[in-house]
Design a protein around this motif. Sequence first.
Motif, short mmCIF file in Angstrom:
data_model
loop_
_atom_site.label_atom_id
_atom_site.label_comp_id
_atom_site.label_asym_id
_atom_site.label_seq_id
_atom_site.Cartn_x
_atom_site.Cartn_y
_atom_site.Cartn_z
N LEU A 116 17.40 51.09 46.36
CA LEU A 116 16.30 50.18 46.00
C LEU A 116 16.70 49.25 44.88
O LEU A 116 17.26 49.70 43.87
N SER A 118 14.17 47.07 44.01
CA SER A 118 12.82 46.75 43.56
C SER A 118 11.94 47.96 43.82
O SER A 118 12.18 48.73 44.75
N THR A 120 8.62 47.75 44.39
CA THR A 120 7.38 47.37 45.07
C THR A 120 7.20 48.25 46.31
O THR A 120 8.16 48.80 46.85
N LYS A 121 5.96 48.35 46.78
CA LYS A 121 5.66 49.17 47.95
C LYS A 121 6.45 48.70 49.17
O LYS A 121 6.99 49.50 49.93
N GLU A 122 6.54 47.36 49.34
CA GLU A 122 7.26 46.80 50.48
C GLU A 122 8.75 47.14 50.42
O GLU A 122 9.37 47.46 51.44
N ALA A 123 9.32 47.03 49.20
CA ALA A 123 10.76 47.32 49.04
C ALA A 123 11.06 48.78 49.33
O ALA A 123 12.09 49.11 49.94
N LYS A 125 9.30 50.82 51.33
CA LYS A 125 9.19 51.00 52.79
C LYS A 125 10.43 50.49 53.49
O LYS A 125 10.96 51.13 54.41
N ASP A 126 10.91 49.31 53.07
CA ASP A 126 12.10 48.73 53.68
C ASP A 126 13.33 49.60 53.42
O ASP A 126 14.19 49.77 54.29
N GLY A 127 13.41 50.17 52.21
CA GLY A 127 14.52 51.04 51.87
C GLY A 127 14.56 52.28 52.74
O GLY A 127 15.63 52.69 53.22
N ALA A 129 13.35 52.47 55.67
CA ALA A 129 13.64 52.04 57.04
C ALA A 129 15.12 51.74 57.24
O ALA A 129 15.61 51.66 58.37
N HIS A 130 15.86 51.56 56.13
CA HIS A 130 17.29 51.23 56.22
C HIS A 130 18.10 52.14 55.29
O HIS A 130 18.81 51.68 54.39
#
Length: 240
Positions: A116, A118, A120-123, A125-127, A129-130
């Motif tokens: 990570l 960042s 943030t909630k979006e970061a 979730k993206d982390g 996912a990848h």
Amino acid sequence: PGKFEKSKTHYESDRYIVSYAIGHLVTIEFPEEIDPRYKEWKLENLPILPEEFPLKGLDNTKSQLSALQQLIRRKDVGEIINACDAGREGELIFKYILRYVWNQTVAKQTFKRLWLQSMTKEAIKDGFAHLRGNEEMQSLEDAALCRSESDWLIGINATRALTGFNSRKGGFFLTPCGRVQTPTLSLIVKREQARLSFVPRAYFNLLATFRLDHDQYTGKWIDPEFVKNEKDPHAKADRI
């Protein structure tokens, strides 16, 4: 991930168990813990160069380390995700804990890295996912272990060598030395020595007001033949 139940040492949902390391929980043992003969700080025992660097839990956080050990070794845990800070020290914290708790159960698990930049909630979730594969982190792990082990080798051997040298005529004069603290202290000492040895010297700048037609400006005298003198660093082209 569903609803999490909170306990003293972790959070748990149907899919995830989330726990924490409180910084460094594990460190390299001291020489006398590796071999009793190193209890005596003798110059003839130096350098101390262990083949392996055995680990121990830090005294103040052993309860959390024990909790992590139980969680990591749970039979229903199949994958471990390293969510420590994205950097060398984060990798070291995780890998040292893993080495400390390693057994046959842990050896059967797979390992992933949450990276990570960042919070943030979006970061996040993206982390998730990848997630990165553990093999991708090998070079960072090597760098982290190299830093940790070299710190140990320099700090332990240099401290004992300097202490032994300074205590050679009797007494015990502990002289700590480390990769970070010693150069930093050296910078401070050298700056303080320069401050204490500074001799004030008066100098003058020559400024004049010039008129040209209906305008005026301020000009400073500068010696066009000035040559920098390494022996007199305070000499400047505009100083008299």
